[in-house]
Each structure stands twice: as C-alpha cells, then as structure tokens.
Write a protein that holds these residues in place. Structure first.
Motif, PDB file in Angstrom:
ATOM      1  N   SER A  19      -9.595  -6.846  -6.689  1.00  0.00           N
ATOM      2  CA  SER A  19      -9.366  -6.343  -8.043  1.00  0.00           C
ATOM      3  C   SER A  19     -10.308  -5.191  -8.345  1.00  0.00           C
ATOM      4  CB  SER A  19      -9.582  -7.454  -9.074  1.00  0.00           C
ATOM      5  OG  SER A  19      -8.673  -8.511  -8.888  1.00  0.00           O
TER       6      SER A  19
ATOM      7  N   ARG B 106       1.020  -6.779 -11.416  1.00  0.00           N
ATOM      8  CA  ARG B 106      -0.297  -6.705 -10.760  1.00  0.00           C
ATOM      9  C   ARG B 106      -1.328  -5.970 -11.614  1.00  0.00           C
ATOM     10  NH1 ARG B 106      -0.922  -3.860  -6.245  1.00  0.00           N
ATOM     11  NH2 ARG B 106       0.745  -2.368  -6.714  1.00  0.00           N
TER      12      ARG B 106
ATOM     13  N   ASN C  34      -5.101  -5.845 -10.111  1.00  0.00           N
ATOM     14  CA  ASN C  34      -5.224  -7.072  -9.335  1.00  0.00           C
ATOM     15  C   ASN C  34      -4.302  -7.012  -8.117  1.00  0.00           C
ATOM     16  OD1 ASN C  34      -7.016  -8.136 -11.254  1.00  0.00           O
ATOM     17  ND2 ASN C  34      -5.336  -9.046 -12.425  1.00  0.00           N
ATOM     18  N   SER C  35      -4.641  -7.820  -7.132  1.00  0.00           N
ATOM     19  CA  SER C  35      -3.834  -7.893  -5.908  1.00  0.00           C
ATOM     20  C   SER C  35      -3.537  -6.493  -5.363  1.00  0.00           C
ATOM     21  CB  SER C  35      -2.513  -8.634  -6.175  1.00  0.00           C
ATOM     22  OG  SER C  35      -2.758  -9.929  -6.670  1.00  0.00           O
TER      23      SER C  35
END
Length: 127
Positions: A17, A67, A84-85
């Motif tokens: 992240s 995401r 994120n991801s």
C-alpha cells in the motif's frame, strides 16, 4: 492562482500500500473537483480518480476500482489517494489536478478538464 503540491510516492512492493497527498493553496476555495492522473513511461496520461470538493462524490478509472480510494480533508485543502494491493502496472508518475468550475463527469474525469496541475510524484511498484 491555485498551486498543487504532491507528497508521498516512492518504492513499494507489489501487493503493498501507499498513500499520496496533494495540498492546494493560493485560491483553493474556488476548487470544484480534485483528481489524480498518472503517466507511465511511454504511455499516455491516464485518469485515476476524481472527487468533488464540496459534495465528496468520487469517480474511479477502471484499472484502479476496488483498490484505490480518493478522499479529501476540506479543512486542510488536501486530497489523498490511498493505494492498496498495488501492482507493477501501477508504476507511474502520479499527478494531482484541480478544476475550478462545475462540470459533468466526462469533464472532471478527463485531463483536458483540469485547470491546475502539480509537478507529479513517482510511484514504483516492484514485483
């Protein structure tokens, strides 16, 4: 004249992240929407996300939906991009942008609809 300054960015591993921020100054009270765009080497600038300044309505590009999250702190004149991801394909220079006047979704999700730009911050996702 609105000035936009990004912070955050750097190197992150795939699956991890990162949070980017962008602070507006110099007349930011007139902003209608703020956005993030990105440009990878050899590619065109791509829409990432937009948030309307007063209402907080958000829009996302297809490649980041689910995401990334865009948000703003009205009192601090700052917008954020929580990533994120992350994937190697997210590697790019990320630009903060802002639009002064109200417009429809097609305008505020397009680079030509923006009036002000930051200098960009580089995000590198390692695999």
């Amino acid at each position: 004249q609105v000035q936009l300054v990004e912070s955050g960015g750097g190197l992150v591993q795939a699956g991890g992240s990162m949070n980017l921020s962008c602070t507006a100054s110099g007349g930011s009270f007139g902003i209608y929407a703020m956005a993030w765009f990105r440009q990878a080497p050899g590619k065109e600038r791509e829409f990432v996300a937009t948030i309307t300044w007063i209402g907080g309505t958000t829009y996302y590009g297809d490649s980041v939906k689910g995401r990334f999250t865009i948000s703003r702190d009205y009192a601090k004149n700052t917008q954020y991009l929580q990533m994120n991801s992350v994937e190697p394909e997210d590697t790019a220079v990320y630009y903060c942008a802002a639009r002064d006047n109200p417009a429809g979704v097609l305008v505020i999700t397009g680079s030509h609809g923006m009036d002000h730009w930051g200098k960009g911050t580089l995000v590198i996702v390692s695999s």
